[in-house]
Design a protein around this motif. Structure first.
Motif, short mmCIF file in Angstrom:
data_model
loop_
_atom_site.label_atom_id
_atom_site.label_comp_id
_atom_site.label_asym_id
_atom_site.label_seq_id
_atom_site.Cartn_x
_atom_site.Cartn_y
_atom_site.Cartn_z
N GLN A 163 -46.79 -64.36 44.04
CA GLN A 163 -46.68 -64.63 45.48
C GLN A 163 -45.27 -64.35 45.99
OE1 GLN A 163 -48.18 -68.75 45.81
NE2 GLN A 163 -49.91 -67.88 46.93
N GLY A 164 -44.33 -64.20 45.06
CA GLY A 164 -42.94 -63.94 45.44
C GLY A 164 -42.09 -65.19 45.35
N VAL A 165 -40.85 -65.01 44.87
CA VAL A 165 -39.93 -66.14 44.74
C VAL A 165 -39.10 -66.28 46.01
CG1 VAL A 165 -38.07 -67.16 43.36
CG2 VAL A 165 -39.78 -65.70 42.25
N PRO A 166 -39.09 -67.44 46.64
CA PRO A 166 -38.22 -67.63 47.81
C PRO A 166 -36.77 -67.37 47.44
CG PRO A 166 -39.80 -69.44 47.64
CD PRO A 166 -39.93 -68.64 46.38
N HIS A 167 -36.03 -66.84 48.40
CA HIS A 167 -34.64 -66.42 48.18
C HIS A 167 -33.80 -67.52 47.52
CE1 HIS A 167 -30.92 -64.26 48.80
NE2 HIS A 167 -30.43 -65.23 49.54
N GLN A 168 -33.96 -68.76 47.97
CA GLN A 168 -33.10 -69.84 47.49
C GLN A 168 -33.40 -70.24 46.05
OE1 GLN A 168 -35.46 -70.04 49.80
NE2 GLN A 168 -36.38 -72.10 49.99
N TYR A 169 -34.53 -69.80 45.49
CA TYR A 169 -34.89 -70.18 44.12
C TYR A 169 -34.72 -69.04 43.12
CZ TYR A 169 -37.16 -74.07 46.57
OH TYR A 169 -37.42 -75.16 47.36
N ARG A 170 -34.36 -67.85 43.59
CA ARG A 170 -34.34 -66.69 42.70
C ARG A 170 -33.36 -66.85 41.54
NH1 ARG A 170 -35.81 -62.52 46.81
NH2 ARG A 170 -37.83 -61.75 46.08
N GLU A 171 -32.20 -67.40 41.79
CA GLU A 171 -31.22 -67.54 40.71
C GLU A 171 -31.80 -68.34 39.55
OE1 GLU A 171 -26.71 -69.24 39.78
OE2 GLU A 171 -27.59 -69.51 41.78
N ALA A 263 -26.58 -54.39 38.38
CA ALA A 263 -26.12 -54.67 39.74
C ALA A 263 -27.10 -55.58 40.49
CB ALA A 263 -25.93 -53.36 40.51
N ILE A 264 -28.39 -55.32 40.35
CA ILE A 264 -29.38 -56.17 41.02
C ILE A 264 -29.33 -57.58 40.46
CG2 ILE A 264 -31.85 -56.54 41.43
CD1 ILE A 264 -30.52 -54.28 43.08
N ALA A 265 -29.16 -57.70 39.15
CA ALA A 265 -29.03 -59.03 38.54
C ALA A 265 -27.83 -59.77 39.12
CB ALA A 265 -28.90 -58.90 37.02
N LEU A 266 -26.72 -59.04 39.37
CA LEU A 266 -25.51 -59.66 39.91
C LEU A 266 -25.69 -60.19 41.33
CD1 LEU A 266 -22.65 -57.30 38.65
CD2 LEU A 266 -22.83 -59.77 38.25
N LEU A 267 -26.67 -59.70 42.07
CA LEU A 267 -26.92 -60.20 43.42
C LEU A 267 -27.38 -61.65 43.40
CD1 LEU A 267 -28.72 -57.19 45.15
CD2 LEU A 267 -26.32 -57.86 45.36
N PHE A 268 -27.95 -62.09 42.27
CA PHE A 268 -28.52 -63.44 42.21
C PHE A 268 -27.96 -64.30 41.08
CE2 PHE A 268 -31.60 -60.64 44.20
CZ PHE A 268 -31.89 -61.33 45.36
N LEU A 269 -27.37 -63.67 40.07
CA LEU A 269 -26.93 -64.40 38.89
C LEU A 269 -25.42 -64.28 38.71
CD1 LEU A 269 -29.67 -63.07 36.42
CD2 LEU A 269 -29.72 -65.24 37.67
N CYS A 270 -24.84 -65.26 38.00
CA CYS A 270 -23.42 -65.15 37.66
C CYS A 270 -23.24 -64.00 36.67
CB CYS A 270 -22.92 -66.46 37.07
SG CYS A 270 -23.56 -66.82 35.41
#
Length: 471
Positions: A163-171, A263-270
């Motif tokens: 269903q998709g992960v809400p932006h605030q929970y992606r990390e 790079a995409i991982a860096l948008l959400f993860l440390c």
């Protein structure tokens, strides 16, 4: 209390209906504005003097007013979803430049933007109830996922991810998905492993990957504000991750494609978690030989996809074959970069939500869904040139995420993993045999060239001896 609760629910219903009405009006406004800009573009005429000059001045004034009005409307309506740089560039909430590939004609460009914006709003209105339901389900799920609790496999999380992960929970969710694959390795190697890699990479000036990594840094996500300049914050982290990974896995070292994954991982993860996300993708989620020098695994997957297109979309397959269209020319990078290349962010991030949990099988689902989505338009293209032109833009033009998911996870069923694995094994073996044959031919050519050079050297020596004798 019941009376107050009833009033609260009534207020929430009124507010929601009002928001839907505003969204409808905004969508209609965008449609009308788009048509107006197209019309102004059509009636533009070269300046010749006299009345025509006056008419052109009026048209130019209308054009200027329309563009200014459209920009002001964006500042008011989209300030919660986008932000604008000091240079006037508009970015989405992930840092991607909105509508970065612009047409040379500013009127046509802005008209296309308004058309797309109208479609996005219409889909938001259509999916409003589903979004509310999804948000509630995720909130309930996250309550049960305490800080010390690890994500575990279940049908519930699989359903939620689709269903998709809400932006605030992606990390948290992406990190949890990655740990399904690398948690034990991280424990075994210790907390300081990434820092040690970073130090080794910094001190290893002879690393053969350094040159190519430096060349690719600014090519990674050129339309993202975190990676568009050499001193952008994301570039420094990306460099460290890629150099560290080349030390961690010397068999892969560095391969084009993994820069975008990191790079995409860096948008959400440390930074450290992004490194382990790269490890999870390259060493667990993707098949072996995917990111090697030969890209054998990636080549094999393109042949698997071609087989699946023939099975699932026979008309489309026949049309592409009849027009001599090489599908891998467009789809190869979809697989290699997990759909980051040439796909709008909202859509490829939804692909990642599922991919990080379910693995590389879903890449075939989404590739086929993209092709199925565009099938009617592709069939209308009557030659190789127009098909290629449409296919190049396909990923960027898809805005109906729900439709893609319906095709991928409903209309394409059955989709047995056993069949995918069997096709992969067969085609990988074929690719490796072809690569071995190619290498054999190269060796023979090198050997023939060396023999020819040696023969020529001997001839030259003989000629010199004859000259000396004559002298």
């Amino acid at each position: 209390l019941q009376y107050e609760e009833g009033l609260r629910q009534d207020d929430e219903t009124r507010e929601r209906l009002l928001r839907l009405r505003i969204d409808n009006l905004e969508a209609q406004f965008c449609q009308l504005s788009s048509k107006y800009l197209y019309l102004l573009n059509e009636i533009q005429t070269p300046v010749r003097g006299g009345d025509e000059n006056k008419n052109q001045d009026i048209v130019n004034q209308l054009i200027q007013e329309a563009l200014e009005s459209e920009t002001e409307s964006q500042d008011v309506d989209e300030n919660q979803r986008t932000f604008t740089s000091s240079q006037g560039k508009e970015y989405d909430c992930y840092g991607f430049l909105k509508f970065g590939h612009e047409d040379g004609n500013v009127l046509v460009t802005r008209a296309k933007i308004l058309q797309r914006k109208s479609l996005e709003i219409e889909y938001q209105i259509r999916d409003a109830d589903e979004e509310i339901s999804k948000q509630i389900k995720w909130e309930n799920f996250m309550v049960g996922l305490s800080p010390n609790k690890h994500l575990v496999r279940s049908t519930d999380i699989k359903f939620l991810l689709r269903q998709g992960v809400p932006h605030q929970y992606r990390e948290k969710i992406w990190k949890g998905c990655n740990n399904l694959y690398v948690r034990q390795t991280r424990i075994k190697l210790g907390n300081k492993y990434y820092k040690h890699l970073e130090e080794r990479a910094k001190n290893n000036k002879s690393n053969p990957a350094i040159k190519q990594i430096e060349l690719d840094l600014l090519r990674t996500l050129p339309d993202n504000k975190y990676f568009d300049k050499i001193d952008s914050p994301g570039i420094k982290k990306l460099r460290r991750i890629l150099l560290s990974y080349s030390i961690h896995n010397p068999l892969i070292g560095y391969c084009q494609g993994i820069n975008r994954i990191a790079a995409i991982a860096l948008l959400f993860l440390c930074e450290e978690d992004a490194f382990w996300c790269l490890v999870a993708v390259t060493e667990h989620l993707m098949p072996a030989d995917y990111y090697t020098v030969t890209l054998a695994g990636a080549q094999a997957d393109q042949r698997v996809l071609k087989d699946l297109v023939q099975e699932k979309c026979p008309k489309l397959f026949a049309h592409l074959e009849a027009n001599d269209v090489d599908l891998s020319f467009f789809t190869f990078n979809w697989f290699l970069t997990v759909f980051v290349d040439g796909v709008n962010p909202e859509l490829f991030l939804r692909v990642w939500d599922v991919f990080l949990y379910e693995g590389s099988k879903v890449l075939f689902r989404f590739a086929l869904a993209f092709l199925k989505y565009g099938e009617d338009e592709i069939l209308k293209q009557l030659n190789n040139l127009t098909i290629n032109r449409y296919m190049r833009m396909l990923g960027e033009t898809i805005t109906d995420v729900r439709r893609i998911y319906t095709i991928a996870f409903s209309e394409l069923n059955p989709f047995p993993m056993r069949s995918i694995s069997s096709k992969r094994q067969y085609h990988l073996q074929q690719v490796k045999l072809e690569l071995e044959e190619l290498e054999k031919i190269r060796r023979e050519l090198r050997s023939t060239r060396e023999e020819s050079e040696q023969y020529q050297d001997r001839q030259d020596d003989l000629s010199e001896d004859e000259i000396d004798d004559e002298g």
